[in-house]
Design an enzyme around this catalytic site. Sequence first.
Site, PDB file in Angstrom:
ATOM      1  N   ASP A   1       0.835  -1.186  -0.144  1.00 16.04           N
ATOM      2  CA  ASP A   1       0.063  -0.139  -0.003  1.00 16.04           C
ATOM      3  C   ASP A   1       1.000   1.124  -0.025  1.00 16.04           C
ATOM      4  OD1 ASP A   1      -2.157   1.951   0.551  1.00 16.04           O
ATOM      5  OD2 ASP A   1      -3.243   0.079   0.857  1.00 16.04           O
TER       6      ASP A   1
ATOM      7  N   HIS B   1       2.060   1.928  -3.171  1.00 12.78           N
ATOM      8  CA  HIS B   1       1.289   2.952  -4.043  1.00 12.78           C
ATOM      9  C   HIS B   1       1.730   4.294  -3.772  1.00 12.78           C
ATOM     10  CE1 HIS B   1      -2.358   0.245  -3.028  1.00 12.78           C
ATOM     11  NE2 HIS B   1      -1.618  -0.350  -3.982  1.00 12.78           N
TER      12      HIS B   1
END
Length: 326
Positions: free
Chosen positions: A218, A241
């Site tokens: 993430d 991310h």
Amino acid sequence: MGLEVVSSAIISFSLFLLLASTTQAQSNGVFDVTKYGAGKDITEALANAWKDACASTKPSKVLIPRGTYWLRKVTIAGPCKAAIKLQVDGILQAPVDPNKLSGGDWVNFRYVDQFTLSGSGTFDGQGKVAWSKSTCHKDKNCKGLPMNMRFDFITNALVRDITTLDSKNFHVNVLGCKNLTFQHFTVRAPRESVNTDGIHIGRSTGIYIIDSKISTGDDCISVGDGTEELHITGVTCGPGHGISVGSLGKYPNEKPVSGIFVKNCTISDTTNGVRIKSWPALYGGVASNMHFEDIVMNNVQNPVIIDQVYCPWNQCSLKVLLFLLP
Ligand SMILES: *[C@@H]1O[C@H](CO)[C@@H](O)[C@H](O)[C@H]1NC(C)=O
Ligand SMILES: *[C@@H]1O[C@H](CO)[C@@H](O)[C@H](O)[C@H]1NC(C)=O
């Protein structure tokens, strides 16, 4: 009369034993958990070693030497009487089953001033099984999983060399901290792991993330409301991310984000590079004084995004969205 003498003799004898055991457990201000009756599970030994070190009026250090240990949920709290270090050279393994952490997070640092966490050791969240059962990527009411480490109200502190591995949820959460530095810090989780943000920061001032390496499923670093004076320098991100400010504006009374400096970082194999995201016109908020400089991006899908209608899984009001459309 005679009885009284005997009982006072017993008291002073047991007092002597107590003193003797404390001196044995520490030498030169070093409190070694393995001297606290630690077996494979060091939870109690760590709590007791910390308690003694924290009460010391001279600078002290708690040591977890090389080796592999089990650690259950633990709170490492101040205030302490003097500067204090925790040196972790061992591998600490969290319980695989998140229910064994009784609803909270795994390692909880709170209210410590002049704190150093360092060493070649690893906090292994053993998250693989938990990710495979997680519904959080599609269900907003999912049960939250434990994070590897929380830093709550920590001041004038340094986290150096430590590795955090395979957390079940965010690896590190920073809340209410002031003057906290992460240096040569490593975060590692596979690309497909769920919700394993590297470092999330909120309501904190003077956070420095320097020469660190973050690979996760993430956000590499995510910046929540009330973050001021955040310096990210020499950080390598990917997979994951990317570096994200927000999401902001989801809740009322959020504090401004300001003074964000991201410099000399390399972002590789990520979905986003640097991102600022806010929810559509729910509550007002301020994000200002943000600098992104000398960022190298390799194989990044969206290198720069400013998304002011962030609304994953239709969680925001459709009316508001329609109003925003031309
Ligand atoms: C910030 O914390 C560090 C310890 O990591 C300390 O050496 C330094 O003096 C602190 N800075 C301020 C302004 O207090
Ligand atoms: C930039 O960051 C890298 C680590 O990714 C470091 O080795 C290098 O010294 C940094 N350069 C500058 C000018 O700070």
